[in-house]
Design a protein around this motif. Sequence first.
Motif, PDB file in Angstrom:
ATOM      1  N   PHE A 110       0.670  -4.056  20.090  1.00  0.00           N
ATOM      2  CA  PHE A 110       0.949  -3.918  18.403  1.00  0.00           C
ATOM      3  C   PHE A 110       1.405  -4.924  17.631  1.00  0.00           C
ATOM      4  O   PHE A 110       2.248  -4.944  16.531  1.00  0.00           O
ATOM      5  N   GLU A 111       0.440  -6.150  18.487  1.00  0.00           N
ATOM      6  CA  GLU A 111       0.717  -6.755  17.166  1.00  0.00           C
ATOM      7  C   GLU A 111      -1.186  -6.898  17.165  1.00  0.00           C
ATOM      8  O   GLU A 111      -2.116  -6.928  17.192  1.00  0.00           O
TER       9      GLU A 111
ATOM     10  N   THR B 201      11.887   4.918  12.451  1.00  0.00           N
ATOM     11  CA  THR B 201      11.815   5.814  11.590  1.00  0.00           C
ATOM     12  C   THR B 201      10.608   4.493  10.692  1.00  0.00           C
ATOM     13  O   THR B 201      10.444   4.790   9.253  1.00  0.00           O
ATOM     14  N   HIS B 202       9.971   3.077  11.329  1.00  0.00           N
ATOM     15  CA  HIS B 202       9.187   2.867  10.542  1.00  0.00           C
ATOM     16  C   HIS B 202       7.797   3.378  11.384  1.00  0.00           C
ATOM     17  O   HIS B 202       7.546   3.128  12.324  1.00  0.00           O
ATOM     18  N   LYS B 203       6.795   3.358   9.965  1.00  0.00           N
ATOM     19  CA  LYS B 203       5.444   3.608  10.486  1.00  0.00           C
ATOM     20  C   LYS B 203       4.308   2.336   9.948  1.00  0.00           C
ATOM     21  O   LYS B 203       4.600   1.867   9.213  1.00  0.00           O
ATOM     22  N   SER B 204       3.901   2.174  10.643  1.00  0.00           N
ATOM     23  CA  SER B 204       3.031   1.030  10.384  1.00  0.00           C
ATOM     24  C   SER B 204       1.653   1.138   9.747  1.00  0.00           C
ATOM     25  O   SER B 204       1.185   2.350   9.225  1.00  0.00           O
TER      26      SER B 204
ATOM     27  N   VAL C  77       8.294   5.004  20.174  1.00  0.00           N
ATOM     28  CA  VAL C  77       7.073   4.682  20.026  1.00  0.00           C
ATOM     29  C   VAL C  77       6.154   6.385  20.027  1.00  0.00           C
ATOM     30  O   VAL C  77       5.716   6.611  20.916  1.00  0.00           O
ATOM     31  N   ILE C  78       5.534   6.447  18.400  1.00  0.00           N
ATOM     32  CA  ILE C  78       3.749   7.101  18.343  1.00  0.00           C
ATOM     33  C   ILE C  78       2.563   5.754  17.931  1.00  0.00           C
ATOM     34  O   ILE C  78       3.484   5.808  17.568  1.00  0.00           O
TER      35      ILE C  78
END
Length: 210
Positions: free
Chosen positions: A207-208, A164-167, A80-81
């Motif tokens: 992260f919520e 690979t997922h960016k929020s 995670v970044i």
Amino acid sequence: MAISEYFPVIGEWIKNIFLMLFALSFLGGGIFVLIIVYAPSDIKFHVTDASLTKFNLTNNNTLDYKLEANITSRNPNKNVIVYYREIAAIAFYKDHKFATVNLTPFDQGHKTTSFLHVLFEGKGVMKNSLKPKQLFEYDQETRLGIYHDLAIDLDILATYKFLTHKSTRYNPPMVQCRRLSLSLVSNGNSSSTPSFHGRKCRINHFFENR
């Protein structure tokens, strides 16, 4: 067809049902293991150092202050970044907000620790006056030279990249660094005042979106 001829068919149905249940339980167990292995852990925040060099209250709600703090932000995740887009530090005394400052945005990579320096300095009016009991506590603390119930919250706007997922941009729950007790440093001399031993900040489900 005789009744006895139905039993092989029924037995085959039962066998298929058991196989399906076994496959579903195996799949569910695999998903659970993946969640445990890859689910990101919360970011950890600590107040490592803090000092109070000015803290004068007049008219029950006007405060002349100088409060400094060093806060660490630890990302324990290897996948995670975190991209901190906006960070506002908010200072409280006995649950009364008296100052807000904006910190410089930054990016935090895998398994890294970042250092935040917060400086609250100025003179302002608190939104609500202290209650009689709180005023009594303030007078006692002033005589002793140590102030309790100070707090710093961090209001964050962030995004993150998980594998690979960016929020999208979101607001995590407030980071709460509460119950800080600080001795007043007179004339910049802190040799005779108790040292600050650090304080872990509270954050749940970073992260919520709150």
